[in-house]
Design an enzyme around this catalytic site. Structure first.
Site, PDB file in Angstrom:
ATOM      1  N   GLU A   1       0.820  -1.213   0.000  1.00 34.49           N
ATOM      2  CA  GLU A   1       0.000   0.000   0.000  1.00 34.49           C
ATOM      3  C   GLU A   1       0.855   1.264   0.000  1.00 34.49           C
ATOM      4  O   GLU A   1       0.607   2.201   0.755  1.00 34.49           O
ATOM      5  CB  GLU A   1      -0.955  -0.016   1.203  1.00 34.49           C
TER       6      GLU A   1
ATOM      7  N   ASP B   1      -8.435  -8.666   4.549  1.00 41.22           N
ATOM      8  CA  ASP B   1      -8.146  -7.570   5.469  1.00 41.22           C
ATOM      9  C   ASP B   1      -9.177  -7.440   6.578  1.00 41.22           C
ATOM     10  O   ASP B   1      -9.979  -6.514   6.554  1.00 41.22           O
ATOM     11  CB  ASP B   1      -8.045  -6.252   4.684  1.00 41.22           C
TER      12      ASP B   1
ATOM     13  N   GLU C   1     -12.645  -1.751  12.304  1.00 41.24           N
ATOM     14  CA  GLU C   1     -12.675  -1.044  11.020  1.00 41.24           C
ATOM     15  C   GLU C   1     -13.839  -1.492  10.154  1.00 41.24           C
ATOM     16  O   GLU C   1     -14.461  -0.684   9.468  1.00 41.24           O
ATOM     17  CB  GLU C   1     -11.345  -1.285  10.292  1.00 41.24           C
TER      18      GLU C   1
END
Lengths: 697, 697
Positions: free
Chosen positions: B287, B361, B389
């Site tokens: 990333e 993820d 998240e």
């Protein structure tokens, strides 16, 4: 704390388990604490039943341990009070009286006001009086606020960051609003009410249009509902271009009927959600914000268009005069006056023009803003900065009471004896509206303001907004007593520390009217050498104009003639170095380093001495604070002691960096016996603080 | 609270005034509370004197009201314990035993460990045992951690923001460190020690080089000093390109001797400040982060170079396997395995490879990561995300215990009976190092984790890191008892709520192995329609692959063959829809909307039913919580009740938005009797949340 817990354990608590805390005192209680003297059932009779009256009662029950005689709280119109002939008309909407009276044959202490808010303010006044060691016997207090709008300005962003905030994230958790009403919102309102603050602007003057969307109006409405019984109204900062961004219009020209209609509809929408909404605060055509000047319209055109949108609802507009143009080569200190003075008389009667205390930007010392007294037909709201953007963030101890009163007490020179306070409270011209705004220093940190002593600045702002004629020292003494107790050694020592603390910051950051010498962006630490920023007035060198021969900004007729914006005797005094107070000398004059000052020494010698005096003052505060170690709870004592050590180090840093720079410019040696800077100038220039708090994202 | 305060007032408190709080219970105390049963002077004898032993004693005194027999705390080497022949070798460095023994002729409860840390863990184990209603009589406990490194990963930035943080600002006030040591740092360490956590990575894996400057090393050292007596080591995330950014080198190539020398010198510098520094955590070539691949070197080259820098100091490197390339068209779920499996055996022996629980993820449900069991010569650290998240931020109640144990209990298929837990705890291959990392959900919010129930996820992570074989339900019951008390109705009701709560999130966000369906950027709310982002694997449509005929990602040999990365019976089961657990069906297979499921109904009917089941579960939790209103303190009750209402609304939103989208793709009607979405698809697509929390700046 162990003994307390043990006793708690013996009580019949409805909970199975109790939380414990490792903390002696984390500062959350602010100045609202319980007297630990004789505790008994307080005798209170409440005449009438409104949420605000109930709060007044519960505050008295919570904060007062015992008082004789019994207390009666009531609005002046309450049945039974007529025989007292209270003559309370002059108390107005928010004033109170506290008086020993005989009611139904009983001697009682009456707290009364023409509204329940007045009663609440009276309750807090009594609490304050008793907490400071006052007696209830023969007590007679009577007070009403001299300033109508006593408002905090939160520079809080919707993402939770706070511009120039040094106390953690925004208190407003926009994400969980309107659902979750954090108990802190209530405690915030209570703290404000206790010092007379009656309004709060929730969001940053650098506003996002999103704060006017239905979702964010609902969030603001939830806060307004929490604040309402505490007498606090909610205001919003608005982005002038919102009709384009939210409304899809092609223009935000205030003279365009579609724009005015959009704002009217938006105001109606807000008032449906918040019936007592206060109004709008606007930063327009300043530091990149959109505004009416984008369309060739005036600030008055912009303000009046918005004022029309809220007028029928009783709302007002606070329009900031903090305007300096991107391209205008005029002395920045002059631009607000130049732009706004011609608009005097052109604003609608529900507009206030909000003027910073000084003409630059909340520096440790500035002369009062020349607009005060110069716009008699316009209510001018003064804007102070409670958060210490330029006075050491959260870690430096700097009591701002003397900064506030120095400006308020200044003579405008416009009318005989007229002070800035007379202009601000509307007395000078009998304005219906008056206001004082303070840029809040409040965040989500446990102690609200980032340090215990920053709480004093919030407190002082509120007290002065209620009564601009109070003395900074009296306020400091009251705050210390409420915050740390009435032990005379505590009160005397801390008050003494506080009273000189702001002058110490002036001394160690640059005395004699020097200003805007800080580093770029975050405004933390010294940067007098900064000269390469795009706009001239962003650079410290623009302000100090130091060269080998001298230092200071010539604002007389031979220079920018900002002096000409002042009136009468004030202008006359500022026109010459000889008649300018030394504290303002370099603000108005460029003078030789060798100029003889009042003490017979040169300016350079004096300037160096001031740096040393500033550092010495901090060292003295450390000794004073050390002397209180056994008298202050450990947690608050330690935090302040730690912060004073930081301040001492950073005061030296300011001194050393500044001296190193001035010496590189004036090529003069230090007076004999003076300690040289610890590092060379290059070292100071190399310091970087990319993550300093308070920077907008 | 009034009665408590009145009694407090009668005590002889050394302070003149006491703070008061309007709050019944603000959650600050976490699960560490005082039993309010019979209170007496606890009899504790401490053999030995270290800071950690003193903490063990003070914790017992603080949290235990009364216990018989008297307690003795000591390390096993303490003089006087030899006659007991404790046979404590297997306790290792950190284990403890708690046992009734006779010492000097007296019957006592002994808490012993081979180190003072072991004793501290024993003290907390006793506190937990008693808080859950256990008895001290005849007590015999013996435990040592199965996992060596039990570490929190803080994704905290130096500017105070927290990536994927939903509990306010970073707990670390970098600005006032190292001077000010907030008492919260101590309370943080204490809370972690109480559940066995022994390490913390202070800064975000998306690291800034600045965290390695002398100023920030000093700040980290101050925290390390606070944490040390609690048995907690500090680690830092490092930016691989730091030698360029801080060191002025031209490269960060791990094979360059100058680069290795820079890191060695930096490590030496860190260890001078923090003698027990734990080591480095690295996110490389992922990333946008720099890494060894930028120079054609391998992840092993990078990790081993850093490992050499800390080796002599006893430090370790945690190297993340969460790597997917910007340009690699391979199924994202396969890339970590593809990249790391060939490196097995190539890592230095003080390197752990840190692998997320699943291959994408931290989705509400993922199959276990295929790397577990596939790299036998490398210690694999598992990385869980404690912060939610993808499971509703702070407002949704989702107990992650079952998510954690589902992965830990999964059979790898590599060796007979081998589970992910066996790989993680190092048992499978007798690794010296083992570790479990949890991405922290801790911030500066008063209740630490943004909600009371998020505290349970922090707690569960710690308990499972100590013993991955614990059941999620047993942990939930213990947490409830410690947090809310032992009232059976409380414990039973809340445990029941918690145990199904994560499955409810799976149901209302997308069941049967659907994943990555959230909106862009902030990851809040539904976005299954998102298809226009630059990289394919950023788009939800990449993951669900829904079309008129079917839905799901074909990861069999006919598709990406991610199934081929699994071993033995596991690979075999995942290879066909018929043998794949329905909970994972669409993760591995693209199947018809009309596919018959186990219950005889179609997939579409089943999927719709799951959305409704998820919503219904939240409604049920609301009723369960309502039933406890009189048994829970008002503040914590109200906050959770409010958040459950938010969750109910948002569960409906997820359901409705998802159904509206699926129907636009599959053109199928809803099963009869099913409530249609409240709005049309365009409405859901139009929702925007620009200020959602947890986004990096």
């Amino acid at each position: 704390m162990n003994r307390i817990r043990l006793l708690l354990g013996a009580l019949s608590i409805p909970l199975a388990i109790l939380p414990i805390s490792a903390h002696a005192d984390d500062g959350y209680a602010l100045w609202l604490r319980t007297a630990a003297s004789s505790v008994g059932q307080i005798n209170i009779k409440r005449l009438g039943d409104t949420p605000t009256l109930r709060l007044a009662e519960s505050e008295l029950r919570r904060d007062i341990s015992a008082v004789t005689p019994p207390i009666v709280i009531a609005t002046t119109s309450a049945p039974g009070l007529q025989p007292l002939h209270l003559a309370a008309e002059d108390l107005g909407d928010e004033g109170y009286l506290i008086r020993n009276v005989t009611l139904d044959g009983q001697r009682v202490l009456l707290i009364a006001g023409n509204s329940d808010r007045g009663v609440l303010y009276g309750a807090f006044a009594l609490i304050r009086h008793l907490a400071a060691g006052g007696k209830a016997d023969a007590l007679s207090l009577r007070s009403s606020p001299k300033v109508k709008l006593r408002v905090l300005n939160h520079w809080d962003n919707l993402d939770g960051s706070v511009e120039r905030g040094y106390a953690g994230q925004s208190l407003w958790d926009w994400w969980t609003l309107p659902d979750f009403r954090d108990p802190r919102y209530t405690d915030y309102a209570r703290a404000n009410a206790s010092i007379g603050i009656n309004g709060t602007v929730l969001n940053n003057v650098n506003a996002k249009a999103d704060s006017l969307t239905p979702a964010y109006i609902a969030k603001a409405a939830a806060l307004a509902e929490v604040f309402r019984p505490w007498g606090i109204r909610v205001y919003l900062s608005v982005r002038f271009s919102a009709p384009i961004e939210l409304g899809g219009l092609k223009t935000a020209d205030p003279r365009d009927p579609a724009v005015a209609a959009w704002w009217k509809a938006k105001a109606d929408e807000i008032y449906r959600a918040i019936p007592d909404f206060g109004g709008f605060l606007v930063k327009a055509n300043s530091e990149g914000q959109p505004g009416p000047r984008d369309y060739g319209a005036t600030h008055a055109d912009g303000a009046n268009m918005l004022a029309a949108a809220v007028r029928d609802h009783g709302g007002i507009v606070m329009w900031r005069a903090f305007v300096y143009a991107e391209t205008d080569p005029e002395d920045r200190a002059k631009q607000a006056y130049t732009g706004f003075k011609p608009l005097d008389g052109k604003f609608a009667d529900n507009v206030l023009v909000q003027v910073k205390n000084g003409a630059i930007d909340f520096q440790p010392r500035e002369p009062f803003h020349p607009l005060f007294g110069a716009m008699p037909r316009t209510p001018l709201m003064i804007e102070f900065q409670i958060t210490k953007e330029y006075l050491g963030f959260a870690t430096h101890l700097a009591y701002l009471g003397p900064l506030f009163t120095e400006t308020l007490d200044a003579r405008t020179g416009q009318k005989s004896g007229e002070t800035v306070a007379d202009v601000v409270d509307g007395q000078a011209e009998h304005h219906k509206l008056s206001g004082m705004a303070g840029v809040a220093n409040i965040g989500r940190d446990r102690d609200w303001s980032g340090s215990t002593f920053n709480q004093a600045n919030w407190y002082a702002f509120g007290r002065l907004a209620w009564d601009p004629d109070l003395s900074a020292e009296a306020i400091a003494r009251a705050w210390v007593a409420q915050t740390f107790g009435t032990d005379p050694q505590i009160v005397d020592t801390i008050t003494a520390m506080m009273m000189g603390s702001r002058e110490a910051v002036v001394d160690y950051t640059g005395a004699f009217g020097l200003a805007h010498l800080m580093a770029t962006g975050h405004h933390y630490g010294p940067g007098p050498w900064v000269s390469e920023l795009a706009r001239p007035e962003w650079n410290p060198v623009y302000y100090h104009r130091a060269d080998a021969a001298g230092i200071g900004f010539d604002r007389t007729v031979s220079g920018s003639n900002a002096v000409g914006q002042y009136a009468g005797p004030v202008a006359k005094a500022f026109a010459k170095p000889e008649t300018t107070p030394e504290s303002m000398l370099l603000w108005f004059h460029h003078v030789s380093w060798d100029r003889r000052m009042a003490d017979g020494q040169t300016l350079w010698t004096n300037l160096v001495a001031r740096y040393d005096r500033g550092v010495a003052y901090v060292e003295q505060m450390q000794r004073q604070w050390d002397s209180l170690r056994d008298r202050i709870d450990a947690e608050r004592w330690q935090k302040t002691a730690t912060y004073l050590a930081v301040q001492e180090r950073e005061a030296r840093w300011w001194r050393d960096a500044s001296l190193a720079y001035w010496m590189s410019v004036n090529h003069r040696p230090l007076p004999s016996g003076v300690r040289p800077p610890e590092h060379d100038l290059a070292w100071y220039k190399a310091q970087q603080f990319p993550y300093a708090p308070g920077q907008a994202h």
